[in-house]
Design a protein around this motif. Structure first.
Motif, PDB file in Angstrom:
ATOM      1  N   ASP A  51       0.953  -1.265   0.035  1.00  7.07           N
ATOM      2  CA  ASP A  51       0.063   0.134  -0.110  1.00  7.07           C
ATOM      3  C   ASP A  51       0.911   1.215   0.159  1.00  7.07           C
ATOM      4  O   ASP A  51       2.250   1.050   0.029  1.00  7.07           O
ATOM      5  CB  ASP A  51      -0.932   0.045   1.346  1.00  7.07           C
ATOM      6  CG  ASP A  51      -0.311   0.131   2.692  1.00  7.07           C
ATOM      7  OD1 ASP A  51       0.451   1.026   2.851  1.00  7.07           O
ATOM      8  OD2 ASP A  51      -0.283  -0.808   3.362  1.00  7.07           O
ATOM      9  N   GLY A  52       0.149   2.358  -0.176  1.00  4.74           N
ATOM     10  CA  GLY A  52       0.979   3.592  -0.360  1.00  4.74           C
ATOM     11  C   GLY A  52       1.811   3.930   0.977  1.00  4.74           C
ATOM     12  O   GLY A  52       2.901   4.410   0.866  1.00  4.74           O
ATOM     13  N   LEU A  53       1.089   3.659   2.044  1.00  2.00           N
ATOM     14  CA  LEU A  53       1.751   4.144   3.464  1.00  2.00           C
ATOM     15  C   LEU A  53       3.029   3.273   3.556  1.00  2.00           C
ATOM     16  O   LEU A  53       4.106   3.867   3.995  1.00  2.00           O
ATOM     17  CB  LEU A  53       0.919   4.028   4.397  1.00  2.00           C
ATOM     18  CG  LEU A  53       1.362   4.635   5.730  1.00  2.00           C
ATOM     19  CD1 LEU A  53       1.698   6.016   5.995  1.00  2.00           C
ATOM     20  CD2 LEU A  53       0.462   4.351   6.862  1.00  2.00           C
ATOM     21  N   GLN A  54       3.085   2.051   3.250  1.00  2.07           N
ATOM     22  CA  GLN A  54       4.139   0.912   3.368  1.00  2.07           C
ATOM     23  C   GLN A  54       5.418   1.407   2.372  1.00  2.07           C
ATOM     24  O   GLN A  54       6.451   1.403   2.645  1.00  2.07           O
ATOM     25  CB  GLN A  54       3.578  -0.334   3.253  1.00  2.07           C
ATOM     26  CG  GLN A  54       4.631  -1.331   3.420  1.00  2.07           C
ATOM     27  CD  GLN A  54       4.189  -2.662   3.168  1.00  2.07           C
ATOM     28  OE1 GLN A  54       3.448  -2.914   2.480  1.00  2.07           O
ATOM     29  NE2 GLN A  54       4.774  -3.655   4.198  1.00  2.07           N
ATOM     30  N   ALA A  55       4.798   1.713   1.122  1.00  4.08           N
ATOM     31  CA  ALA A  55       5.767   2.216   0.226  1.00  4.08           C
ATOM     32  C   ALA A  55       6.656   3.474   0.751  1.00  4.08           C
ATOM     33  O   ALA A  55       7.840   3.523   0.542  1.00  4.08           O
ATOM     34  CB  ALA A  55       5.096   2.656  -1.059  1.00  4.08           C
ATOM     35  N   VAL A  56       5.986   4.476   1.595  1.00  8.33           N
ATOM     36  CA  VAL A  56       6.635   5.568   1.924  1.00  8.33           C
ATOM     37  C   VAL A  56       7.837   5.089   3.038  1.00  8.33           C
ATOM     38  O   VAL A  56       8.769   5.463   3.018  1.00  8.33           O
ATOM     39  CB  VAL A  56       5.887   6.568   2.387  1.00  8.33           C
ATOM     40  CG1 VAL A  56       6.773   7.801   3.283  1.00  8.33           C
ATOM     41  CG2 VAL A  56       5.059   7.150   1.343  1.00  8.33           C
TER      42      VAL A  56
END
Length: 223
Positions: A51-56
């Motif tokens: 997900d996007g949060l994990q990507a950051v």
């Protein structure tokens, strides 16, 4: 074609592998891209984000050379991820790999700082070439998408009144007729025309109309 039978790109012995973080909410795609890149010399998939949060968070932790990023993910979408990462790491190299390519999304993600954009159904060699280009600091945007981006930037450079004048030009109105529509002088209309022709880099009003209709800056349904 199997991984074993596919032709592999020439890669210099001893050269540093490109460290890649893959961010996509589809597990099957992440497995596929990991296997594909794992069969290619010079690539090392160092992490996967769902997900996007994990990507950051993983970008912050792993500091990969290239982030392969899906555009639509839970928690943070692709544009939000690019903005968050670029805010902390201005030299981050991000290649968006997605099934979607609406003009608005393309524009936003490139404006946010992504260096490249490809769709998921591109060929293996094209994807590899795009990764290498972005890793080298080169923007990778297919011609059709680059045209969308350039046209969008150009539309933003034109003022609202200049676009209004363009619409009336496409209807065949003269400077005096346009002036009467807006309650302004013919000289003011002429100034608007000169400004927009300079921005479009065209020689006359006929060329301006043709250019804008061809590029979609003025659409037929708006005339």
């Amino acid at each position: 074609m199997t991984a074993a039978s596919r032709p592999k790109s020439v890669y210099p012995l001893g050269a540093k592998a490109v460290r890649i973080l893959v961010a996509d909410d589809h597990l099957v795609y992440r497995i596929g891209i990991r296997n594909l890149l794992g069969s290619e010399p010079g690539f090392d998939v160092v992490g996967e984000a769902a997900d996007g949060l994990q990507a950051v968070e993983l970008y912050r932790k792993l500091r990969p050379d290239v982030l392969l990023l899906d555009l639509r993910m839970p928690h943070k979408n692709g544009v939000e991820v690019v903005r968050a990462i670029r805010q902390e790491h201005q030299t981050a190299r991000i290649l968006v790999v997605t099934s979607y390519q609406t003009e608005e999304e393309v524009f936003q993600v490139l404006q946010a700082g992504a260096q490249g954009y490809v769709v998921k159904d591109v060929g293996r060699e094209t994807l590899i070439e795009a990764i290498r280009a972005v890793n080298a600091g080169t923007r990778w945007v297919p011609p059709a998408i680059q045209k969308q981006f350039s046209d969008r930037v150009l539309r933003q450079e034109l003022t609202a009144r200049e676009i209004e004048v363009l619409r009336l030009l496409t209807r065949g109105l003269t400077n005096r007729e346009i002036a009467n529509v807006y309650g302004i002088s013919a000289n003011t209309v002429k100034n608007h025309l000169n400004n927009l022709m300079a921005k479009l880099d065209v020689a006359d009003r006929t060329e301006a109309v043709s250019f804008c209709l061809a590029r979609g800056i003025v659409k037929p349904e708006e005339i």
